[in-house]
Design an enzyme around this catalytic site. Structure first.
Site, short mmCIF file in Angstrom:
data_model
loop_
_atom_site.label_atom_id
_atom_site.label_comp_id
_atom_site.label_asym_id
_atom_site.label_seq_id
_atom_site.Cartn_x
_atom_site.Cartn_y
_atom_site.Cartn_z
N GLU A 35 0.82 -1.23 0.00
CA GLU A 35 0.00 0.00 0.00
C GLU A 35 0.85 1.27 0.00
O GLU A 35 0.34 2.34 -0.33
CB GLU A 35 -0.98 0.01 1.18
CG GLU A 35 -2.14 -0.95 1.05
CD GLU A 35 -1.81 -2.35 1.55
OE1 GLU A 35 -0.60 -2.66 1.76
OE2 GLU A 35 -2.76 -3.13 1.72
N HIS A 37 3.46 1.69 -1.98
CA HIS A 37 3.63 1.93 -3.42
C HIS A 37 2.32 2.40 -4.06
O HIS A 37 2.33 3.29 -4.91
CB HIS A 37 4.07 0.64 -4.12
CG HIS A 37 5.38 0.07 -3.65
ND1 HIS A 37 5.48 -1.09 -2.92
CD2 HIS A 37 6.65 0.51 -3.83
CE1 HIS A 37 6.75 -1.35 -2.67
NE2 HIS A 37 7.49 -0.41 -3.20
N LYS A 184 5.03 0.36 6.23
CA LYS A 184 5.00 -0.75 5.27
C LYS A 184 6.30 -0.76 4.48
O LYS A 184 6.82 0.30 4.11
CB LYS A 184 3.83 -0.57 4.30
CG LYS A 184 2.50 -0.80 4.99
CD LYS A 184 1.39 -1.00 4.02
CE LYS A 184 0.08 -1.14 4.76
NZ LYS A 184 -0.45 -2.50 4.77
P1 AMP Z 1 11.00 0.58 -3.11
O1 AMP Z 1 10.22 -0.36 -3.97
O2 AMP Z 1 11.19 0.10 -1.71
O3 AMP Z 1 12.27 1.08 -3.77
O4 AMP Z 1 10.09 1.87 -2.95
C1 AMP Z 1 9.58 2.53 -4.08
C2 AMP Z 1 8.95 3.83 -3.63
O5 AMP Z 1 7.89 3.55 -2.73
C3 AMP Z 1 9.94 4.74 -2.89
O6 AMP Z 1 9.72 6.08 -3.29
C4 AMP Z 1 9.57 4.53 -1.46
O7 AMP Z 1 9.87 5.64 -0.62
C5 AMP Z 1 8.06 4.33 -1.56
N1 AMP Z 1 7.58 3.62 -0.37
C6 AMP Z 1 8.03 2.46 0.14
N2 AMP Z 1 7.38 2.15 1.28
C7 AMP Z 1 6.51 3.18 1.51
C8 AMP Z 1 5.55 3.45 2.53
N3 AMP Z 1 5.37 2.63 3.56
N4 AMP Z 1 4.82 4.59 2.43
C9 AMP Z 1 5.01 5.44 1.38
N5 AMP Z 1 5.89 5.22 0.39
C10 AMP Z 1 6.63 4.11 0.44
#
Ligand code: AMP
Length: 290
Positions: A35, A37, A184
């Site tokens: 959620e 993402h 998350k």
């Molecule tokens: P990642 O797949 O972990 O590289 O994350 C992709 C994007 O989703 C990045 O901009 C993260 O900061 C964002 N993201 C990951 N977890 C969260 C979360 N719990 N709440 C908001 N955005 C998130």
């Protein structure tokens, strides 16, 4: 939703979109979508004609002893989620597609990286800015969406965009949490049952810091100490850092008299978890403008 696997096809589509004056929102991710993402996708959907999401586990941003090989992946599940949230183009390149040869150009992030995760993950943010430079060129995005959870990433990308004049607007989306407060993260699946119940204390430790500020504490060092003690006594993890800094410049502060970020990182057996609050001087949670 169309799944695109090659850079050439993505570029041909983007060229067409631009000719048709479409506004493109872009959400870069490493997949194993949750959620957090989808909050980014939903915002991109609201602000743009077209939403492109990438899923690419970027080897350049993982250190030699980090979890690149073990990083969780689930393409079927991710496709379904992306489709359900209205992604128009899901860009899923392979490592060979993104890096067919050894790069003859290297990019190094030098500012905003000597604290927090940049300090314990040398080279990480250089890998992040390299892949994002490629992805910004490929997608020609007008708007790009990042999560507040990875606050240092937002700070470094803010610098990338302004230093290299990318014509893209950066949006920071608030952290999405589990019902108990745990941020998350795709990496939460690495936690065993005991660690999962302890992990919520990262969130509680930030709430404790906030309470200290409500109570009038102005000294960052005292708050950092209290937070460290609290995490140590409530979890089996090892603290990587607890820091209070300005945002997005990530400078230390002597006194809590301005907007700031308090950020924590804790290493559990297989998962390294991070979390942060952005606050104003009176302790209210703030969305700090970039
Ligand atoms: P990642 O797949 O972990 O590289 O994350 C992709 C994007 O989703 C990045 O901009 C993260 O900061 C964002 N993201 C990951 N977890 C969260 C979360 N719990 N709440 C908001 N955005 C998130």
């Amino acid at each position: 939703m169309k799944v695109i696997r090659t850079i050439q096809e993505m570029q041909e589509i983007v060229k067409q979109l631009k000719q048709n004056q479409k506004k493109v929102g872009f959400v870069p991710t490493m997949g194993y979508l949750h959620e957090g993402h989808t909050a980014l996708i939903d915002q991109a959907r609201n602000n743009n004609d077209i939403v492109i999401m990438s899923i690419f586990v970027n080897p350049l941003q993982f250190g030699p002893n980090e979890d690149f090989d073990k990083y969780p992946r689930d393409e079927m599940h991710d496709k379904q989620i992306a489709e359900d949230h209205g992604v128009d183009y899901l860009f899923l390149p392979t490592v060979d597609e993104m890096y067919p040869d050894q790069m003859g150009i290297s990019m190094t992030a030098t500012d905003r990286v000597n604290v927090l995760c940049g300090k314990s993950r040398p080279g990480h943010f250089s890998g992040v800015i390299t892949v994002l430079t490629k992805l910004f060129h490929i997608t020609q995005a007008d708007d790009v969406y990042f999560g507040n959870k990875d606050a240092q990433q937002v700070a470094v990308v803010d610098q990338l965009i302004s230093n290299l004049n990318f014509p893209v607007t950066l949006h920071m989306i608030p952290t999405v949490r589990e019902s108990d407060g745990l941020a998350k993260s795709s990496r939460n699946v690495y936690l065993n049952g005991k660690e999962r119940s302890e992990a919520v204390y990262l969130y509680h430790s930030l709430c404790l810091a906030q309470q200290k500020i409500f109570d009038g504490e102005k000294n960052p060092a005292i708050i950092v100490n209290e937070v460290k003690k609290y995490i140590q006594s409530n979890t089996s993890g090892t603290i990587d850092y607890v820091e209070i800094l300005t945002f997005p410049t990530l400078q230390p502060i002597e006194e809590i008299n301005q907007q700031f970020i308090i950020a924590v990182a804790v290493q559990f057996d297989k998962a390294r978890l991070i979390d942060n609050f952005m606050m104003s001087a009176d302790g209210k949670i703030d969305h700090i403008a970039l």
